[in-house]
Design a protein around this motif. Structure first.
Motif, PDB file in Angstrom:
ATOM      1  N   LEU A 294    -116.872 -14.285  26.699  1.00  0.00           N
ATOM      2  CA  LEU A 294    -117.450 -14.284  25.345  1.00  0.00           C
ATOM      3  C   LEU A 294    -116.799 -13.220  24.474  1.00  0.00           C
ATOM      4  CD1 LEU A 294    -121.213 -14.545  26.359  1.00  0.00           C
ATOM      5  CD2 LEU A 294    -119.895 -16.313  25.189  1.00  0.00           C
ATOM      6  N   GLY A 295    -116.719 -13.503  23.179  1.00  0.00           N
ATOM      7  CA  GLY A 295    -116.252 -12.516  22.217  1.00  0.00           C
ATOM      8  C   GLY A 295    -117.457 -11.752  21.697  1.00  0.00           C
ATOM      9  N   PHE A 296    -117.274 -10.467  21.402  1.00  0.00           N
ATOM     10  CA  PHE A 296    -118.399  -9.593  21.123  1.00  0.00           C
ATOM     11  C   PHE A 296    -117.952  -8.481  20.187  1.00  0.00           C
ATOM     12  CE2 PHE A 296    -121.093  -5.999  22.237  1.00  0.00           C
ATOM     13  CZ  PHE A 296    -122.249  -6.465  22.832  1.00  0.00           C
ATOM     14  N   VAL A 297    -118.789  -8.141  19.230  1.00  0.00           N
ATOM     15  CA  VAL A 297    -118.533  -6.913  18.454  1.00  0.00           C
ATOM     16  C   VAL A 297    -119.860  -6.245  18.104  1.00  0.00           C
ATOM     17  CG1 VAL A 297    -118.370  -8.065  16.166  1.00  0.00           C
ATOM     18  CG2 VAL A 297    -117.254  -5.862  16.529  1.00  0.00           C
ATOM     19  N   TRP A 298    -119.855  -4.947  18.198  1.00  0.00           N
ATOM     20  CA  TRP A 298    -121.005  -4.109  17.811  1.00  0.00           C
ATOM     21  C   TRP A 298    -120.790  -3.773  16.345  1.00  0.00           C
ATOM     22  CZ3 TRP A 298    -121.967   1.072  20.903  1.00  0.00           C
ATOM     23  CH2 TRP A 298    -122.982   1.827  20.284  1.00  0.00           C
ATOM     24  N   ARG A 299    -121.753  -4.144  15.504  1.00  0.00           N
ATOM     25  CA  ARG A 299    -121.626  -3.859  14.069  1.00  0.00           C
ATOM     26  C   ARG A 299    -122.717  -2.907  13.618  1.00  0.00           C
ATOM     27  NH1 ARG A 299    -118.358  -7.318  11.070  1.00  0.00           N
ATOM     28  NH2 ARG A 299    -117.664  -9.181  12.176  1.00  0.00           N
ATOM     29  N   THR A 300    -122.341  -1.984  12.763  1.00  0.00           N
ATOM     30  CA  THR A 300    -123.357  -1.134  12.131  1.00  0.00           C
ATOM     31  C   THR A 300    -123.261  -1.313  10.610  1.00  0.00           C
ATOM     32  OG1 THR A 300    -121.768   0.683  12.206  1.00  0.00           O
ATOM     33  CG2 THR A 300    -123.462   0.645  13.914  1.00  0.00           C
ATOM     34  N   ARG A 301    -122.017  -1.321  10.097  1.00  0.00           N
ATOM     35  CA  ARG A 301    -121.794  -1.410   8.651  1.00  0.00           C
ATOM     36  C   ARG A 301    -121.946  -2.838   8.142  1.00  0.00           C
ATOM     37  NH1 ARG A 301    -116.859  -1.280   8.485  1.00  0.00           N
ATOM     38  NH2 ARG A 301    -116.319  -0.870  10.655  1.00  0.00           N
ATOM     39  N   GLY A 302    -121.905  -3.022   6.821  1.00  0.00           N
ATOM     40  CA  GLY A 302    -121.875  -4.352   6.203  1.00  0.00           C
ATOM     41  C   GLY A 302    -122.926  -5.268   6.795  1.00  0.00           C
ATOM     42  N   VAL A 303    -122.477  -6.418   7.272  1.00  0.00           N
ATOM     43  CA  VAL A 303    -123.433  -7.417   7.764  1.00  0.00           C
ATOM     44  C   VAL A 303    -124.130  -7.018   9.072  1.00  0.00           C
ATOM     45  CG1 VAL A 303    -122.470  -9.398   6.554  1.00  0.00           C
ATOM     46  CG2 VAL A 303    -121.537  -8.747   8.796  1.00  0.00           C
ATOM     47  N   GLY A 304    -123.784  -5.826   9.585  1.00  0.00           N
ATOM     48  CA  GLY A 304    -124.545  -5.279  10.716  1.00  0.00           C
ATOM     49  C   GLY A 304    -125.924  -4.830  10.255  1.00  0.00           C
ATOM     50  N   LEU A 305    -126.011  -4.421   8.980  1.00  0.00           N
ATOM     51  CA  LEU A 305    -127.287  -4.082   8.312  1.00  0.00           C
ATOM     52  C   LEU A 305    -128.097  -2.985   9.002  1.00  0.00           C
ATOM     53  CD1 LEU A 305    -128.588  -7.725   7.593  1.00  0.00           C
ATOM     54  CD2 LEU A 305    -127.463  -6.220   5.964  1.00  0.00           C
TER      55      LEU A 305
ATOM     56  N   LYS B  29    -135.763   2.596  16.528  1.00  0.00           N
ATOM     57  CA  LYS B  29    -134.653   2.736  15.589  1.00  0.00           C
ATOM     58  C   LYS B  29    -133.585   1.711  15.951  1.00  0.00           C
ATOM     59  CE  LYS B  29    -131.044   5.960  14.193  1.00  0.00           C
ATOM     60  NZ  LYS B  29    -130.488   7.299  14.315  1.00  0.00           N
ATOM     61  N   ILE B  30    -133.022   1.071  14.950  1.00  0.00           N
ATOM     62  CA  ILE B  30    -131.945   0.104  15.235  1.00  0.00           C
ATOM     63  C   ILE B  30    -130.633   0.866  15.445  1.00  0.00           C
ATOM     64  CG2 ILE B  30    -130.628  -1.860  14.350  1.00  0.00           C
ATOM     65  CD1 ILE B  30    -133.186  -2.652  12.779  1.00  0.00           C
ATOM     66  N   ILE B  31    -129.985   0.576  16.569  1.00  0.00           N
ATOM     67  CA  ILE B  31    -128.740   1.270  16.935  1.00  0.00           C
ATOM     68  C   ILE B  31    -127.531   0.380  16.649  1.00  0.00           C
ATOM     69  CG2 ILE B  31    -127.454   2.344  18.851  1.00  0.00           C
ATOM     70  CD1 ILE B  31    -129.997   3.879  18.011  1.00  0.00           C
ATOM     71  N   GLY B  32    -127.699  -0.895  16.886  1.00  0.00           N
ATOM     72  CA  GLY B  32    -126.554  -1.778  16.675  1.00  0.00           C
ATOM     73  C   GLY B  32    -126.976  -3.213  16.477  1.00  0.00           C
ATOM     74  N   THR B  33    -126.116  -3.934  15.769  1.00  0.00           N
ATOM     75  CA  THR B  33    -126.277  -5.375  15.661  1.00  0.00           C
ATOM     76  C   THR B  33    -125.044  -5.959  16.327  1.00  0.00           C
ATOM     77  OG1 THR B  33    -127.451  -5.097  13.585  1.00  0.00           O
ATOM     78  CG2 THR B  33    -126.625  -7.290  14.068  1.00  0.00           C
ATOM     79  N   VAL B  34    -125.290  -6.793  17.323  1.00  0.00           N
ATOM     80  CA  VAL B  34    -124.198  -7.342  18.104  1.00  0.00           C
ATOM     81  C   VAL B  34    -123.941  -8.782  17.662  1.00  0.00           C
ATOM     82  CG1 VAL B  34    -123.815  -8.247  20.419  1.00  0.00           C
ATOM     83  CG2 VAL B  34    -124.542  -5.874  20.123  1.00  0.00           C
ATOM     84  N   TYR B  35    -122.684  -9.095  17.391  1.00  0.00           N
ATOM     85  CA  TYR B  35    -122.304 -10.464  17.038  1.00  0.00           C
ATOM     86  C   TYR B  35    -121.537 -11.028  18.242  1.00  0.00           C
ATOM     87  CZ  TYR B  35    -123.314 -10.187  11.986  1.00  0.00           C
ATOM     88  OH  TYR B  35    -123.926 -10.110  10.763  1.00  0.00           O
ATOM     89  N   LEU B  36    -121.847 -12.264  18.620  1.00  0.00           N
ATOM     90  CA  LEU B  36    -121.111 -12.818  19.755  1.00  0.00           C
ATOM     91  C   LEU B  36    -121.009 -14.340  19.729  1.00  0.00           C
ATOM     92  CD1 LEU B  36    -123.061 -13.720  22.650  1.00  0.00           C
ATOM     93  CD2 LEU B  36    -124.028 -11.657  21.695  1.00  0.00           C
ATOM     94  N   GLY B  37    -120.039 -14.809  20.480  1.00  0.00           N
ATOM     95  CA  GLY B  37    -119.784 -16.241  20.589  1.00  0.00           C
ATOM     96  C   GLY B  37    -118.524 -16.445  21.407  1.00  0.00           C
ATOM     97  N   TYR B  38    -118.153 -17.700  21.606  1.00  0.00           N
ATOM     98  CA  TYR B  38    -116.879 -17.951  22.297  1.00  0.00           C
ATOM     99  C   TYR B  38    -115.741 -17.617  21.342  1.00  0.00           C
ATOM    100  CZ  TYR B  38    -119.215 -19.952  26.260  1.00  0.00           C
ATOM    101  OH  TYR B  38    -119.988 -20.094  27.370  1.00  0.00           O
ATOM    102  N   PRO B  39    -114.756 -16.845  21.801  1.00  0.00           N
ATOM    103  CA  PRO B  39    -113.693 -16.406  20.884  1.00  0.00           C
ATOM    104  C   PRO B  39    -112.875 -17.565  20.329  1.00  0.00           C
ATOM    105  CG  PRO B  39    -113.428 -15.425  23.090  1.00  0.00           C
ATOM    106  CD  PRO B  39    -114.569 -16.371  23.171  1.00  0.00           C
ATOM    107  N   ASP B  40    -112.549 -17.454  19.057  1.00  0.00           N
ATOM    108  CA  ASP B  40    -111.653 -18.410  18.436  1.00  0.00           C
ATOM    109  C   ASP B  40    -110.238 -18.094  18.931  1.00  0.00           C
ATOM    110  OD1 ASP B  40    -110.834 -20.359  16.328  1.00  0.00           O
ATOM    111  OD2 ASP B  40    -109.822 -18.567  15.540  1.00  0.00           O
ATOM    112  N   GLN B  41    -109.627 -19.072  19.606  1.00  0.00           N
ATOM    113  CA  GLN B  41    -108.355 -18.817  20.297  1.00  0.00           C
ATOM    114  C   GLN B  41    -107.244 -18.405  19.351  1.00  0.00           C
ATOM    115  OE1 GLN B  41    -107.814 -18.348  23.496  1.00  0.00           O
ATOM    116  NE2 GLN B  41    -109.994 -18.721  23.786  1.00  0.00           N
ATOM    117  N   GLU B  42    -107.200 -19.066  18.175  1.00  0.00           N
ATOM    118  CA  GLU B  42    -106.118 -18.777  17.230  1.00  0.00           C
ATOM    119  C   GLU B  42    -106.174 -17.306  16.785  1.00  0.00           C
ATOM    120  OE1 GLU B  42    -105.761 -22.250  14.521  1.00  0.00           O
ATOM    121  OE2 GLU B  42    -104.848 -20.700  13.220  1.00  0.00           O
TER     122      GLU B  42
END
Ligand SMILES: Cc1cc2nc3c(=O)[nH]c(=O)nc-3n(C[C@H](O)[C@H](O)[C@H](O)COP(=O)(O)O)c2cc1C
Length: 189
Positions: free
Chosen positions: A128-139, A156-169
């Motif tokens: 899976l593809g994954f990123v920990w976001r705090t800024r912008g759309v991490g909110l 307290k919110i520490i992180g917003t994690v976005y994930l899914g199957y990575p786009d190969q391109e």
């Protein structure tokens, strides 16, 4: 995968295939998180999994935030919202605040950071593809996100994690990651 190989190949993946993530895989990530080290076994983490209808509500929240923050940048707002709508799963991760105990509250945050990193490594292992976001759309620092998860007391919110199957391109186009050698960051006392 060998530990060093896993650590070095983990990347922030921000583009995903239009494909749902199996609930079992989301549960594996959450399980990985709960094995993180934590002071006095307070297990200070909380997880809010955002999908489907809840994701539409998250998008509305993000739109409000972005339009307020970037009133003169409609293109930035649009492209940021596209990031939200094309992400299959969002997980908001919280840390318990220990009232009147700043040190314990701080240690809880460190433990939650470890938990997020564990999820990140597990995601890599599960393809899976994954990123920990705090800024912008991490909110993360926007009060509306706290309200979105039900305004829980002492969390307290520490992180917003976005994930899914990575786009190969996008994956193929990613530049290799670099790090400063540890010797530049280390003082042997
Ligand atoms: C605490 C923290 C906050 C981050 N916030 C964001 C963010 O808001 N948006 C984003 O795109 N990436 C964010 N990242 C991901 C970093 O940008 C990414 O890890 C860094 O560029 C190194 O790339 P790599 O993870 O592929 O090695 C964050 C990472 C951490 C640890």
């Amino acid at each position: 995968m060998d530990t060093f190989e896993l650590l070095k190949s983990r990347r922030a993946i921000r583009n995903y295939e239009n494909k749902p993530v199996e609930k079992e895989k989301i549960e594996r990530l959450l399980e990985a998180a709960t094995w993180a080290p934590n002071d006095r076994m307070r297990e200070p983490w909380g997880f809010y999994v955002v999908q489907e209808e809840a994701k539409s509500r998250y998008e509305r929240l993000a739109k409000e935030y972005l339009e307020e923050r970037f009133p003169t940048k409609p293109h930035l707002v649009e492209s940021s919202l596209k990031v939200v709508s094309t992400t299959p799963v969002i997980i908001i991760v919280t840390s318990d605040i220990v009232e009147g105990d700043e040190e314990a509250t701080g240690d809880n945050e460190y433990a939650v950071c470890c938990a997020i990193h564990s999820m990140w490594l597990a995601a890599k292992d599960l393809g899976l593809g994954f990123v920990w976001r705090t800024r912008g759309v991490g909110l993360v620092r926007d009060r509306r996100l706290h309200e979105f998860i039900g305004s829980p007391n002492h969390k307290k919110i520490i992180g917003t994690v976005y994930l899914g199957y990575p786009d190969q391109e996008s994956l193929e186009k990613m530049k290799p990651s670099k790090r400063t050698p540890f010797s530049d960051k280390t003082t042997w006392l």
